[in-house]
Enzyme design. Structure first.
Site, PDB file in Angstrom:
ATOM      1  N   ASN A 158      -2.727   2.252 -10.833  1.00 28.38           N
ATOM      2  CA  ASN A 158      -2.300   0.734 -10.710  1.00 28.38           C
ATOM      3  C   ASN A 158      -3.280  -0.142 -11.622  1.00 28.38           C
ATOM      4  O   ASN A 158      -4.245   0.108 -11.979  1.00 28.38           O
ATOM      5  CB  ASN A 158      -2.925   0.566  -9.265  1.00 28.38           C
ATOM      6  CG  ASN A 158      -2.746  -0.855  -8.853  1.00 28.38           C
ATOM      7  OD1 ASN A 158      -1.609  -1.374  -9.064  1.00 28.38           O
ATOM      8  ND2 ASN A 158      -3.874  -1.366  -8.245  1.00 28.38           N
ATOM      9  N   ASP A 203      -5.635   6.123  -4.592  1.00 25.63           N
ATOM     10  CA  ASP A 203      -5.750   7.252  -3.818  1.00 25.63           C
ATOM     11  C   ASP A 203      -5.330   6.289  -2.448  1.00 25.63           C
ATOM     12  O   ASP A 203      -4.624   5.451  -2.364  1.00 25.63           O
ATOM     13  CB  ASP A 203      -7.219   7.647  -3.799  1.00 25.63           C
ATOM     14  CG  ASP A 203      -8.107   6.412  -3.370  1.00 25.63           C
ATOM     15  OD1 ASP A 203      -9.461   6.592  -3.476  1.00 25.63           O
ATOM     16  OD2 ASP A 203      -7.754   5.119  -3.076  1.00 25.63           O
ATOM     17  N   ALA A 204      -5.513   6.969  -1.338  1.00 27.60           N
ATOM     18  CA  ALA A 204      -5.252   6.383  -0.073  1.00 27.60           C
ATOM     19  C   ALA A 204      -5.839   5.399   0.431  1.00 27.60           C
ATOM     20  O   ALA A 204      -5.555   4.582   1.761  1.00 27.60           O
ATOM     21  CB  ALA A 204      -5.253   7.716   1.043  1.00 27.60           C
ATOM     22  N   ILE A 244       0.807  -1.222   0.055  1.00 28.04           N
ATOM     23  CA  ILE A 244       0.030   0.197   0.130  1.00 28.04           C
ATOM     24  C   ILE A 244       0.810   1.322   0.122  1.00 28.04           C
ATOM     25  O   ILE A 244       1.833   1.158   0.693  1.00 28.04           O
ATOM     26  CB  ILE A 244      -0.943  -0.077   1.218  1.00 28.04           C
ATOM     27  CG1 ILE A 244      -1.581  -1.302   1.423  1.00 28.04           C
ATOM     28  CG2 ILE A 244      -1.851   1.268   1.184  1.00 28.04           C
ATOM     29  CD1 ILE A 244      -2.597  -1.443   0.396  1.00 28.04           C
ATOM     30  N   HIS A 260      -5.123  -3.509 -11.454  1.00 26.07           N
ATOM     31  CA  HIS A 260      -5.575  -4.621 -10.523  1.00 26.07           C
ATOM     32  C   HIS A 260      -6.272  -5.921 -11.397  1.00 26.07           C
ATOM     33  O   HIS A 260      -7.122  -5.622 -12.257  1.00 26.07           O
ATOM     34  CB  HIS A 260      -6.756  -3.707  -9.579  1.00 26.07           C
ATOM     35  CG  HIS A 260      -7.308  -5.018  -8.713  1.00 26.07           C
ATOM     36  ND1 HIS A 260      -6.607  -5.235  -7.583  1.00 26.07           N
ATOM     37  CD2 HIS A 260      -8.609  -5.596  -8.535  1.00 26.07           C
ATOM     38  CE1 HIS A 260      -7.349  -5.967  -6.970  1.00 26.07           C
ATOM     39  NE2 HIS A 260      -8.490  -6.049  -7.573  1.00 26.07           N
ATOM     40  N   ASP A 290      -7.301  -0.059  -3.487  1.00 28.15           N
ATOM     41  CA  ASP A 290      -7.928  -0.232  -4.914  1.00 28.15           C
ATOM     42  C   ASP A 290      -9.096   0.629  -5.113  1.00 28.15           C
ATOM     43  O   ASP A 290     -10.168   0.129  -5.588  1.00 28.15           O
ATOM     44  CB  ASP A 290      -8.222  -1.608  -5.168  1.00 28.15           C
ATOM     45  CG  ASP A 290      -7.099  -2.522  -4.705  1.00 28.15           C
ATOM     46  OD1 ASP A 290      -7.088  -3.689  -4.623  1.00 28.15           O
ATOM     47  OD2 ASP A 290      -5.939  -2.012  -5.565  1.00 28.15           O
TER      48      ASP A 290
HETATM   49  C1  GRF Z   1      -0.944  -8.563 -12.004  1.00 34.43           C
HETATM   50  O1  GRF Z   1      -1.999  -9.519 -12.461  1.00 34.43           O
HETATM   51  C2  GRF Z   1      -1.429  -7.563 -11.100  1.00 34.43           C
HETATM   52  O2  GRF Z   1      -2.644  -7.210 -11.430  1.00 34.43           O
HETATM   53  C3  GRF Z   1      -1.336  -8.087  -9.821  1.00 34.43           C
HETATM   54  O3  GRF Z   1       0.200  -8.798  -9.863  1.00 34.43           O
HETATM   55  C4  GRF Z   1       0.151  -9.241 -11.266  1.00 34.43           C
HETATM   56  C5  GRF Z   1       1.693  -8.855 -11.549  1.00 34.43           C
HETATM   57  O4  GRF Z   1       1.839  -9.531 -12.666  1.00 34.43           O
HETATM   58  N1  GRF Z   1      -1.324  -7.058  -8.818  1.00 34.43           N
HETATM   59  P1  GRF Z   1       3.343  -9.271 -13.431  1.00 34.43           P
HETATM   60  O5  GRF Z   1       4.494  -9.515 -12.255  1.00 34.43           O
HETATM   61  O6  GRF Z   1       3.681  -8.086 -14.092  1.00 34.43           O
HETATM   62  O7  GRF Z   1       3.642 -10.602 -14.206  1.00 34.43           O
END
Ligand code: GRF
Length: 188
Positions: free
Chosen positions: A101, A135-136, A88, A103, A139
């Site tokens: 980010n 943001d803080a 975080i 996700h 997700d």
């Molecule tokens: C991705 O699925 C991202 O959303 C998640 O971790 C994974 C990272 O994949 N938080 P990589 O290390 O770039 O292959």
């Protein structure tokens, strides 16, 4: 002037690789920063002759937050991309650096570190990926782009995550292309 980008990553780095390979983007990846000294992403960055920094968390979180801020600030980024960075970011960090980010779920569903597992356990037939401003919260930042990914019968966490990552790699590059013209250069 090409926008300066710092990538944050903790693991394999396939998303970071997609960004580093995307020569069509009007950006310069000036550094890859990791919280894991053995992260494969660092090898990818070195191969691409991109600066790397490692800030491992050794107990004092406030000190780590400050170190991360100053390490990233030395590269003077116009944009920070969190691509598989499993920590975080502090409010000071996200209030100063424009940060996005990627996700592996369709937010606001399945936030947090176990998004793929949670989606699988919930029995949904469609999940996906989201790129959002950070943001803080965890997700909770404004969503920029999303894409759906089907859950296939017989999927386990690995097969589903790999299918999501294939889509994530394209979406993070397309999203950077979308927002780059809107980025202001941070005045220091
Ligand atoms: C991705 O699925 C991202 O959303 C998640 O971790 C994974 C990272 O994949 N938080 P990589 O290390 O770039 O292959």
């Amino acid at each position: 002037m090409r926008k300066r980008v710092v990538i944050l990553a903790s693991g394999t780095g396939s998303l970071a690789q997609a960004i580093m390979d995307a020569t069509e983007l009007d950006i310069q990846v000036v550094a890859v920063v990791s919280d894991k000294a053995d992260a494969q992403v660092l090898e990818r960055a070195k191969t691409a002759k991109i600066n790397t920094s490692v800030i491992e968390l050794e107990g004092d979180r406030a000190a780590w937050d400050k170190q991360l801020f100053s390490q990233v600030d030395q590269y003077q980024p116009d944009l920070v991309v969190s691509a598989g960075f499993m920590k975080i970011l502090s409010p000071d960090f996200v209030n100063y650096f424009p940060t996005i980010n990627s996700h592996p779920a369709l937010l606001p569903n399945f936030p947090g570190a176990h998004a793929v597992r949670d989606a699988l356990a919930s029995g949904v037939s469609v999940t996906g990926t989201t790129v959002h401003w950070v943001d803080a919260g965890v997700d909770t930042g404004p969503i920029i782009t999303q894409m759906e990914v089907p859950v296939v019968p017989g999927d386990d966490e690995t097969t589903l995550h790999e299918r999501i990552k294939k889509v994530e790699r394209g979406l993070i590059v397309a999203t950077i292309a979308l927002i780059t013209p809107t980025l202001e250069t941070i005045s220091r």
